[in-house]
Structures are given as C-alpha cells and as structure tokens.
Design a protein around this motif. Structure first.
Motif, PDB file in Angstrom:
ATOM      1  N   VAL A  31       0.833  -1.204   0.000  1.00 27.78           N
ATOM      2  CA  VAL A  31       0.000   0.000   0.000  1.00 27.78           C
ATOM      3  C   VAL A  31       0.866   1.252   0.000  1.00 27.78           C
ATOM      4  N   THR A  32       1.940   1.234   0.784  1.00 26.92           N
ATOM      5  CA  THR A  32       2.762   2.435   0.982  1.00 26.92           C
ATOM      6  C   THR A  32       3.744   2.667  -0.160  1.00 26.92           C
ATOM      7  N   TYR A  33       4.514   1.606  -0.499  1.00 25.37           N
ATOM      8  CA  TYR A  33       5.598   1.784  -1.475  1.00 25.37           C
ATOM      9  C   TYR A  33       5.469   0.905  -2.722  1.00 25.37           C
ATOM     10  N   LYS A  34       4.434   0.052  -2.731  1.00 27.12           N
ATOM     11  CA  LYS A  34       4.290  -0.908  -3.842  1.00 27.12           C
ATOM     12  C   LYS A  34       5.545  -1.767  -3.976  1.00 27.12           C
ATOM     13  N   GLN A  35       6.106  -2.134  -2.849  1.00 27.36           N
ATOM     14  CA  GLN A  35       7.283  -2.998  -2.781  1.00 27.36           C
ATOM     15  C   GLN A  35       7.075  -4.031  -1.676  1.00 27.36           C
ATOM     16  N   HIS A  36       8.033  -4.958  -1.588  1.00 30.11           N
ATOM     17  CA  HIS A  36       8.025  -5.946  -0.514  1.00 30.11           C
ATOM     18  C   HIS A  36       9.146  -5.640   0.480  1.00 30.11           C
ATOM     19  N   GLY A  37       8.901  -5.975   1.719  1.00 27.17           N
ATOM     20  CA  GLY A  37       9.932  -5.864   2.746  1.00 27.17           C
ATOM     21  C   GLY A  37      10.159  -7.216   3.387  1.00 27.17           C
ATOM     22  N   PHE A  38      10.941  -7.222   4.449  1.00 27.73           N
ATOM     23  CA  PHE A  38      11.294  -8.483   5.100  1.00 27.73           C
ATOM     24  C   PHE A  38      11.064  -8.357   6.610  1.00 27.73           C
ATOM     25  N   LEU A  39      10.203  -9.216   7.117  1.00 24.91           N
ATOM     26  CA  LEU A  39       9.974  -9.335   8.555  1.00 24.91           C
ATOM     27  C   LEU A  39      10.307 -10.777   8.914  1.00 24.91           C
ATOM     28  N   VAL A  40      11.431 -10.979   9.616  1.00 29.00           N
ATOM     29  CA  VAL A  40      11.979 -12.317   9.813  1.00 29.00           C
ATOM     30  C   VAL A  40      11.941 -12.692  11.291  1.00 29.00           C
ATOM     31  N   PHE A  41      11.464 -13.910  11.566  1.00 29.67           N
ATOM     32  CA  PHE A  41      11.474 -14.485  12.908  1.00 29.67           C
ATOM     33  C   PHE A  41      12.395 -15.705  12.884  1.00 29.67           C
ATOM     34  N   GLU A  42      13.417 -15.692  13.705  1.00 32.03           N
ATOM     35  CA  GLU A  42      14.424 -16.762  13.679  1.00 32.03           C
ATOM     36  C   GLU A  42      14.701 -17.245  15.103  1.00 32.03           C
ATOM     37  N   TYR A  43      14.553 -18.554  15.308  1.00 33.62           N
ATOM     38  CA  TYR A  43      14.809 -19.141  16.625  1.00 33.62           C
ATOM     39  C   TYR A  43      16.285 -19.501  16.738  1.00 33.62           C
ATOM     40  N   ASP A  44      16.941 -19.031  17.789  1.00 33.88           N
ATOM     41  CA  ASP A  44      18.363 -19.346  18.015  1.00 33.88           C
ATOM     42  C   ASP A  44      18.452 -20.642  18.819  1.00 33.88           C
ATOM     43  N   ASN A  45      18.689 -21.757  18.113  1.00 36.40           N
ATOM     44  CA  ASN A  45      18.761 -23.050  18.806  1.00 36.40           C
ATOM     45  C   ASN A  45      20.195 -23.527  19.012  1.00 36.40           C
ATOM     46  N   ARG A  46      21.159 -22.612  18.870  1.00 33.42           N
ATOM     47  CA  ARG A  46      22.562 -22.966  19.148  1.00 33.42           C
ATOM     48  C   ARG A  46      22.744 -23.110  20.653  1.00 33.42           C
ATOM     49  N   ILE A  47      23.266 -24.256  21.064  1.00 30.19           N
ATOM     50  CA  ILE A  47      23.444 -24.506  22.496  1.00 30.19           C
ATOM     51  C   ILE A  47      24.742 -23.857  22.971  1.00 30.19           C
ATOM     52  N   SER A  48      24.600 -22.959  23.914  1.00 32.05           N
ATOM     53  CA  SER A  48      25.762 -22.346  24.555  1.00 32.05           C
ATOM     54  C   SER A  48      25.381 -22.067  25.994  1.00 32.05           C
ATOM     55  N   TYR A  49      26.340 -22.318  26.899  1.00 38.07           N
ATOM     56  CA  TYR A  49      26.047 -22.123  28.326  1.00 38.07           C
ATOM     57  C   TYR A  49      26.693 -20.842  28.849  1.00 38.07           C
ATOM     58  N   TYR A  57       3.704  11.989  -0.026  1.00 35.77           N
ATOM     59  CA  TYR A  57       2.802  11.244  -0.903  1.00 35.77           C
ATOM     60  C   TYR A  57       2.414   9.887  -0.305  1.00 35.77           C
ATOM     61  N   VAL A  58       3.300   9.291   0.493  1.00 35.24           N
ATOM     62  CA  VAL A  58       3.000   7.955   1.025  1.00 35.24           C
ATOM     63  C   VAL A  58       2.248   8.027   2.348  1.00 35.24           C
ATOM     64  N   LYS A  59       2.354   9.147   3.082  1.00 31.79           N
ATOM     65  CA  LYS A  59       1.694   9.254   4.390  1.00 31.79           C
ATOM     66  C   LYS A  59       0.176   9.124   4.234  1.00 31.79           C
ATOM     67  N   GLY A  60      -0.360   9.945   3.330  1.00 33.65           N
ATOM     68  CA  GLY A  60      -1.807   9.942   3.154  1.00 33.65           C
ATOM     69  C   GLY A  60      -2.322   8.585   2.726  1.00 33.65           C
ATOM     70  N   THR A  61      -1.585   7.939   1.818  1.00 36.69           N
ATOM     71  CA  THR A  61      -2.002   6.627   1.312  1.00 36.69           C
ATOM     72  C   THR A  61      -2.105   5.615   2.445  1.00 36.69           C
ATOM     73  N   LEU A  62      -1.066   5.566   3.304  1.00 38.39           N
ATOM     74  CA  LEU A  62      -1.050   4.593   4.402  1.00 38.39           C
ATOM     75  C   LEU A  62      -2.127   4.908   5.433  1.00 38.39           C
ATOM     76  N   LEU A  63      -2.266   6.183   5.803  1.00 40.32           N
ATOM     77  CA  LEU A  63      -3.222   6.538   6.852  1.00 40.32           C
ATOM     78  C   LEU A  63      -4.666   6.289   6.416  1.00 40.32           C
ATOM     79  N   LYS A  64      -4.983   6.570   5.149  1.00 42.87           N
ATOM     80  CA  LYS A  64      -6.323   6.276   4.650  1.00 42.87           C
ATOM     81  C   LYS A  64      -6.592   4.775   4.686  1.00 42.87           C
ATOM     82  N   PHE A  65      -5.591   3.988   4.279  1.00 44.28           N
ATOM     83  CA  PHE A  65      -5.742   2.531   4.290  1.00 44.28           C
ATOM     84  C   PHE A  65      -5.975   2.023   5.713  1.00 44.28           C
ATOM     85  N   LEU A  66      -5.193   2.564   6.671  1.00 45.24           N
ATOM     86  CA  LEU A  66      -5.311   2.110   8.058  1.00 45.24           C
ATOM     87  C   LEU A  66      -6.669   2.462   8.645  1.00 45.24           C
TER      88      LEU A  66
END
Length: 585
Positions: free
Chosen positions: A443-461, A522-531
């Motif tokens: 809606v805002t930029y007509k692009q894709h972004g990255f939202l990443v969730f990563e579990y750190d399963n490396r064992i360290s004490y 230009y992008v503020k109005g677009t996002l706020l109207k959508f929200l």
C-alpha cells in the motif's frame, strides 16, 4: 480498553479547560497547525498531549511538569475517559500531587478533587494494567510494553529496538506483541544463572589448591594406624578379677571416644567454615583496597584502560558474591553444628560420670594409665583424620557440583529442543505476519519488505548467549533515509498491532509521536487512509499519531478532516488558547 476523551481541568478555576474526543475506531490525528507563514507548529502541544496520555497510563510524571509554576498555580488536573467492559471509567493525575492516581466511575469528570478516589500510584498502575492488557502474563507488564505501544519521537524511531535496553527483555516483549513464544530465552537463562553460581563454587574450591592424592594417602595411613591402636586396646591383659569391670570400662570408653571424635570433627568443621568466612572477607577487603586504581591510572597515564576496569569489576563482583552467598552458607552450617555439639557435650558429660564410677573398682593404676595413653594417641590421630576427610569432602563436592551442572545442561538441551519444535508450529502465524507486513508495504511503497522471525537453537552455556531467543529483524528497500526508516518502524508496529486486533489479543491502541515528520508526503496519506479503512472494517483499534499540517498534502488533509480523523488542531493563535493546555507553560 477504548480511549474516549482526554480532559484538561483546572481545580483552581473549577472548570474544564480542554476536552479532546478520540475516534473509538480508526486513525486519530493530533495536528500541529500554523495560520501564518511565519508561524511555528513546534511547541504547540502535540508531544505534550502524548506525554499526558502516557502519564494517565501510569508513566511517572517528570519534574519538568510537576515543578512547573504555571501548572501548579492553576492546579492542573488531567483525566482520561475510557470504556472498559461496557462501563465508563475516568483515570486522573494531578501535577500538584504526582505520586498518586485518581479514579472515578461516572458519566462525566468531577470538577472537585474531593469527588475523585485518591489511590496509591502502585494501585493506579494495577488498574491501568488490567484495563489495557486483556490477560495477565508472566514477565509481561504494560509498564514494560508502554514504550513500544507509545513510541517516543526522540528515541523511538531510530530502530525497531529501543536504545540502552536489555536485548533479552526487548525481544521477549516484542515476541509477546507479535503473539510469538516469548519466555524460552528467559527460561533457559534461569538455568544458565544456576550454572554460573555452581561454577563460582567450583572456582572457590579450586582456589584452595587441594592436593587430593596426598590427602588420600594420608587418610589411608591414619586409618591403618588407628585400627592398630584399637587392636592394642582390645588386647590389653588384665587379671580375671578385673575382666568384667574392664570390659565395661572398654565399652564405656569406646562410647566416649566415639562421641569425642564427633565433637572433634564438628569443632574442626566449624573452625574450617569460620576460616573460609574470614578468608572470603579478607579477599573482599583486599579487592576494595584497589578502589583507587582508577585514579592511579588517571594520574599515571591519563586514562583508565577498559580491560583493567572490566577485570577489576569482575573480580570485585565475584568476591562480593562469595562473601554474601557462601558467607551466609557457612554461617548457617556453623549454627547447625553448634546445636549438634551442645547435645554431644551433654551426652559426653553423662558418659564421663558413668566412666568415673567404673574406674573406682580398679586397683591397678598402671592399667588405667596405659589405656589412657593409648586412647589419647588414638584421639589425636582421629582428629587429624577428621581434618583430612573434611578437606577431601570439600574436594569431592566439586565433582558433585560438576555432575549437577551436567544434569542442568541436559535439561537446557531438552527444553531447547522442545521449544524449537514449538516455534516451528508457529509457521502459519509467521506467514500471516509476513503477509500483513507486506500488505502495508504494498500500500505504501508498492514494494516488498522483510519481517523475519528466527529461533536461536545454538546450544551455549555462556551467560551472554542467546539460546532460545526468537530474534526479530525487519528491513525494507532504501531504509537508510530517515523517512523510510521511520515508515519501516511504523509498519513494523502496525503489523503486531493489527495482528493483535484481528485475533482479539488485547492492546486496543497504538501511538506514534513524530514518526510521520520525515516520510515522503505522498506515502503518508495513502497509508493513513488505508489504516483508517482497515480498522473500521475490523471494528476496533485506535491508531493515534502526531503530525504537522505542513507535512501533509492539502488534498490528504482535507480528506482526513472530512473523515473526522483529526481530533485536535493545535497552534499558537488565540492568545495561546489553541495550545494543548489552553495556555503557554
């Protein structure tokens, strides 16, 4: 909880100076205006309005407000009208009395302070906690979440993480907001803290520099020698006339020796514990004598080397911990042993009285003297043996501690595997969050972004490891510009916010103060109207922002005003009556 209205009341005048009504669903814009070209929009009260909202939601009122002469003279009282479970509740704070909170269940705010219920700040914050969060969760509080729910324009938009905060706590809070697993790293860290304490115990034992081989050889030698003494006592020859009495004498003496040996051992252990306490205190005092080391370095070389500072701090922290933790442990042990010694001394006295009666029938003084000499020798050797066994036992405790550490490490591995499997089960949830974030990006930029969730399963004490952490990272194209960076953080927050609203997870509002000052108009109005449209379609959720009139396209501003999205227009005109408080302070 739904925010309905914010009031500025003057108890001095007994009047409502300002009332700001919020849209119960959709976007709420606090607008900074200017009527003339040379007018300013900064300082008209946009951020002050957000500050007051934060104070009414439990944040401490700083002295900048509580010591302000104008606010105190006018006896300014701010109040928030909220809807909670189909009832109206007012939350109030007084700048004249910032250490308390006020509540009122009524349809309108009272204009006399006596009509409000005055409560402690702790109780006030508990009410805020209950009304904002839908449920009580371990290690989660609204006070901790508030800086993410109400983003500050000064430091809140440099990164999705806030500066100078514990990363462990921040990721825990963000995972909670995104409805992801958030307790795993804290759970594993609690076990790692136990391991650290146990390793400190091992270090203390190793600092005693015990030669275990020599101690075991000496233990064997003393045990053999004491057995020989026992044989000599048993083989002592007496006449038949004394056989019965001597046997009784031997039994009583043996019983007495056993008690005396226990007494010697307990007293020795007490002395050892006391020495340990004194040694720990001496070490701690020696470390404290180095407190002037920083001044020494400053005088000598003009700066204090960071490594020296870290090493000194670590050593001091270790010995302070040992004095407090192990010192109390040794004191408890000494108290317990003294109780046992008291009982042993009483028992010894009774047996000695019985022994005295038995020895009276002996006519041979030599026999008693011979046995006494052997008994004394045996007693000395048993005391020496007791001391050695105490030292061996301390050394063996190191192995016991190491075994416990191994068990805890296995438990960490088990928990980590279980929690990792749990994280994998959230794949659908992560996909929903990705889709929502990219919907906002599209809606805002007509692009894709990255939202990443990563579990750190490396064992360290290690204490600074992040095993079990669900790491969250976010990036969009060209985010080096302030405008895009701020917009990235806006969309990051809006993703968890809309997700929670969609799933009825509590936290019905999100506040961004100053985050729309830099992005492209230009992008503020677009996002706020959508929200605004999306929140109204969902039927709940309040998004509150501050923005200056000059930062919006005129057509967008007209659209916002027509849709009722602008809830406050603040400027310097009308003799400052259009400011947030209605006056300049």
């Amino acid at each position: 909880m739904i925010i309905q209205s914010l009031y500025v009341i003057s108890f001095d005048k007994g009047d409502i100076l300002k009332k700001y009504s919020f849209n119960e669903t959709g976007v709420n814009i606090i607008l900074g205006e200017k009527r003339e070209n040379n007018d300013e929009t900064n300082g008209v009260g946009k951020s002050t309005m957000i500050d007051c909202l934060s104070f009414l939601l439990g944040k401490t009122i700083p002295t900048y407000y509580s010591n302000n002469e104008i606010l105190l003279k006018k006896d300014i009282f701010i109040a928030l009208q909220i809807k909670y479970k189909d009832r109206i509740l007012f939350l109030g704070r007084s700048f004249n009395n910032p250490r308390y909170g006020y509540t009122l269940e009524h349809m309108r705010p009272a204009l006399l302070i006596e009509e409000w219920k005055k409560i402690s700040l702790k109780e006030y914050k508990e009410i805020v906690e209950i009304t904002v969060l839908k449920e009580t969760c371990d290690n989660i509080s609204f006070a901790a979440l508030r800086e993410y729910i109400i983003r500050d324009e000064k430091t809140g938009f440099n990164d999705v993480l806030l500066p100078n905060r514990s990363s462990l706590k921040q990721f825990s809070l963000l995972n909670y907001l995104f409805s992801m697993p958030y307790l795993t790293e804290l759970e594993i860290k609690s076990f790692k803290d136990i391991i650290d304490n146990m390793n400190n115990e091992i270090k203390m034992i190793e600092s005693m520099k015990v030669n275990i081989t020599a101690l075991r050889v000496k233990e064997e030698e003393l045990t053999t020698y004491i057995e020989e003494l026992d044989q000599r006592i048993k083989q002592a020859k007496t006449t038949l006339h004394y056989n019965k009495s001597s046997n009784r004498y031997t039994d009583i003496k043996k019983q007495l020796n056993g008690i005396q040996n226990q007494i010697f051992e307990y007293e020795h252990i007490c002395n050892q514990y006391q020495k340990n306490i004194e040694n720990l205190q001496v070490k701690a005092n020696e470390i404290k004598q180095l407190e002037n080391v920083e001044k020494f370095y400053q005088d000598l070389v003009g700066f204090f080397p960071n490594e020296v500072k870290k090493n000194y701090a670590k050593v001091k922290e270790f010995y302070d911990f040992m004095v407090e933790s192990r010192g109390n442990y040794f004191k408890d042990k000494i108290s317990s042993l003294k109780l046992k010694l008291k009982k042993l001394y009483e028992e010894k006295e009774n047996i000695e009285n019985e022994l005295e009666e038995t020895t009276r029938i002996f006519k041979s003084i030599d026999y008693v003297e011979d046995i006494t000499i052997v008994m004394d020798e045996k007693r000395k050797k048993e005391l020496e043996l007791a001391e050695i066994r105490v030292r061996i036992r301390d050394y063996n405790k190191k192995n016991e501690i190491a075994e416990k550490i191994n068990e805890i490490q296995q438990e960490i591995i088990r928990i980590n595997m279980m929690r990792y499997d749990e994280f994998l089960s959230y794949s659908n949830k992560i996909s929903e969050l990705h889709h929502l974030f990219n919907e906002l990006m599209g809606v805002t930029y007509k692009q894709h972004g990255f939202l990443v969730f990563e579990y750190d399963n490396r064992i360290s004490y290690a204490s600074n490891s992040t095993t079990g952490r669900v790491k969250i990272s976010c990036s969009i194209p060209d985010e080096r510009s302030h405008g895009r960076l701020h917009m990235k953080i806006n969309m990051f927050d809006l993703t968890w916010f809309i997700n929670r609203i969609n799933n009825d997870l509590g936290i019905n509002f999100l506040v961004h103060d100053g985050s729309y000052s830099n992005p492209d108009p230009y992008v503020k109005g677009t996002l706020l109207k959508f929200l605004n449209k999306k929140l109204k379609e969902i039927g709940k959720g309040q998004y509150i922002i501050t923005i200056n009139k000059t930062e919006l396209l005129e057509e967008d501003l007209n659209s916002f005003e027509k849709a009722g999205m602008v809830i406050a227009k603040l400027d310097r005109l009308n003799k400052n009556q259009n400011r947030f408080f209605g006056f300049k302070f």
